[in-house]
Design an enzyme around this catalytic site. Structure first.
Site, PDB file in Angstrom:
ATOM      1  N   LYS A 121      24.602  20.994 -23.409  1.00  0.00           N
ATOM      2  CA  LYS A 121      25.889  20.727 -22.746  1.00  0.00           C
ATOM      3  C   LYS A 121      26.508  19.440 -23.286  1.00  0.00           C
ATOM      4  CE  LYS A 121      28.540  21.250 -18.647  1.00  0.00           C
ATOM      5  NZ  LYS A 121      28.659  22.041 -17.425  1.00  0.00           N
ATOM      6  N   CYS A 158      35.280  30.739  -8.384  1.00  0.00           N
ATOM      7  CA  CYS A 158      34.231  30.271  -9.292  1.00  0.00           C
ATOM      8  C   CYS A 158      33.346  29.277  -8.547  1.00  0.00           C
ATOM      9  CB  CYS A 158      34.825  29.612 -10.524  1.00  0.00           C
ATOM     10  SG  CYS A 158      33.572  29.068 -11.711  1.00  0.00           S
ATOM     11  N   ASP A 175      28.340  36.520  -8.017  1.00  0.00           N
ATOM     12  CA  ASP A 175      28.527  37.022  -9.366  1.00  0.00           C
ATOM     13  C   ASP A 175      27.230  37.082 -10.165  1.00  0.00           C
ATOM     14  OD1 ASP A 175      28.412  34.279  -9.305  1.00  0.00           O
ATOM     15  OD2 ASP A 175      29.999  33.933 -10.758  1.00  0.00           O
ATOM     16  N   ASP A 201      24.630  21.351 -15.160  1.00  0.00           N
ATOM     17  CA  ASP A 201      23.926  20.184 -15.693  1.00  0.00           C
ATOM     18  C   ASP A 201      23.457  19.252 -14.578  1.00  0.00           C
ATOM     19  OD1 ASP A 201      22.904  18.565 -17.662  1.00  0.00           O
ATOM     20  OD2 ASP A 201      24.822  17.611 -18.156  1.00  0.00           O
ATOM     21  N   CYS A 241      27.497  30.057 -18.289  1.00  0.00           N
ATOM     22  CA  CYS A 241      27.803  28.675 -17.923  1.00  0.00           C
ATOM     23  C   CYS A 241      26.521  27.852 -17.921  1.00  0.00           C
ATOM     24  CB  CYS A 241      28.492  28.595 -16.559  1.00  0.00           C
ATOM     25  SG  CYS A 241      27.500  29.195 -15.188  1.00  0.00           S
ATOM     26  N   CYS A 280      38.071  19.400  -9.640  1.00  0.00           N
ATOM     27  CA  CYS A 280      38.843  20.376 -10.412  1.00  0.00           C
ATOM     28  C   CYS A 280      39.964  19.763 -11.247  1.00  0.00           C
ATOM     29  CB  CYS A 280      39.427  21.429  -9.476  1.00  0.00           C
ATOM     30  SG  CYS A 280      38.176  22.460  -8.698  1.00  0.00           S
TER      31      CYS A 280
END
Length: 409
Positions: free
Chosen positions: A386, A178, A215, A353, A350, A129
């Protein structure tokens, strides 16, 4: 001339600042305050962790990029917003406390990664993060010779009161802030560890504080579970992590998962600067409730975008950019420039990858909000997209002017 402060310089802050400047030109003074001189393309930090990219490739020098567009930049750590007095209090790199007045403020400070809530984090925890977290994980993975890997999310301490002035279905309850990076890292680790020849010596467990990827639609979640089953990855729901130990992780109700390497999206809480601000600016979780134009429900010269806004669930880059663009458009109208204001509609967009195996899964899903769109498409083309998106972000120095057209191309 009206003075606009933008607090933070990630997706939300940069999009708001660049968009507003493009719309109003010299009709306002715009200044960005960010705790660091540098900002990073965060969706590629997992690529750093698996040694596919170097962190320096993802760095933007704000002190150069923003003034080039006519936007002022100040390095400083925001400690408080005094919404009643129209002031922002921040500390400069020297440690000096400074007050700055504003006519309008756009808050893009993000959430807080509450690593302090996880016992053993400093000794055994890894993440993607932050840039320094990704580099630390990269170094650990370079020496990993097999064993148990646990990867998952901490709990999301979401606020609920007061509620934002938006449709209730736009702000669902979420156990995790997330989980996209968790899914992406689980795919990446497969390709990376196969490349290193230690995949067959590794057992991966993916855990979630609630229902994993809640989600997404039930069909998409079922498809992910089947992928994990095929890959030999174990999936554990309702595991609210409390402690990381050397060879296991422990949940709040005492359950354990074997883990020699724990990769965690830390618990999300409200930003400390917001919790220190004018009390009625925030909800009970430390996030700013707004209307659909991203205007605070209490202070009409305060905007909130990205993770700092209580309506962005999950805490997703796509939603940060969308909220920032709307805030800039709305403020431009107030500053005398007539522009169309986009309509906010939450959607999960989103790309997960897997660069070493040359494919990515592109996700677009609005079923959590009552919609009908549910797409999760794996392809080599999505991996290329991406990579191109990363190059676009770096080339524009974080100006997401075309994001609304590129997000689902």
């Amino acid at each position: 001339m009206p003075k606009v402060l933008v607090l933070g310089a990630r997706f939300g802050g940069l999009t708001a600042a660049y968009t507003l400047k493009r719309l109003v030109g010299k009709a306002a003074d715009i200044k960005v305050i960010n705790k660091s001189r540098f900002s990073y393309f965060r969706p590629a930090l997992p690529h750093v962790a698996v040694n596919y990219m170097d962190v320096e490739q993802l760095k933007i020098d704000l002190a150069q990029a923003l003034p080039e567009k006519g936007i002022q930049f100040q390095e400083g750590t925001v400690t408080k917003i005094d919404a009643k007095s129209n002031k922002v209090i921040y500390k400069t790199p020297s440690g000096a406390e400074t007050e700055e007045e504003y006519d309008y403020v756009i808050v893009a400070l993000g959430a807080n990664l509450a690593t302090e809530l996880i016992k053993g984090w400093d000794q055994y925890g890894y993440s993607v993060c932050e840039p320094e977290y990704a580099v630390k994980l990269r170094d650990r993975l370079l020496t990993f010779e097999g064993g148990n890997i646990a990867i998952g999310s901490g709990f999301f301490y979401q606020g609920h009161n007061p509620a934002p002035k938006v449709p209730k279905n736009y702000v669902p309850n979420a156990d995790a802030a997330c989980e996209g990076p968790v899914f992406e890292m689980s795919l990446m680790l497969s390709g990376y560890l196969k490349k290193r020849g230690v995949w067959n010596k590794t057992k991966i467990t993916v855990f979630s504080p609630g229902e994993y990827l809640s989600d997404l639609s039930p069909n998409s979640r079922k498809a992910v579970a089947e992928i994990y089953k095929f890959m030999g990855i174990e999936l554990v729901h309702n595991f609210k992590i409390k402690e990381i130990r050397e060879h296991e992780i422990v949940s709040e109700d005492g359950k354990t998962i074997p883990s020699d390497l724990t990769i965690l999206i830390p618990p999300y809480t409200g930003n400390p600067a917001l919790k220190n601000s004018t009390p009625d600016l925030i909800d009970d979780g430390g996030f700013i409730p707004t209307d659909l134009n991203m205007v605070s429900i209490k202070y009409d010269n305060v905007y909130a975008v990205g993770d700092a806004n209580s309506i962005t669930v999950p805490k997703l880059g796509y939603l940060a950019v969308q909220t920032a663009r709307i805030a800039a458009q709305h403020l431009a109208n107030r500053l005398g420039v007539s522009v169309k204001i986009d309509k906010y509609y939450p959607t999960i967009v989103c790309v997960a990858d897997n660069p070493y195996e040359n494919f990515a899964v592109a996700v677009k899903d609005d079923t959590w909000y009552g919609g009908q769109v549910s797409e999760a498409i794996p392809s080599a083309a999505n991996h290329l997209k991406k990579e191109l998106f990363t190059k676009y972000f770096m080339w524009t120095k974080g100006d997401m002017a075309l994001e609304k057209f590129l997000a689902s191309w």
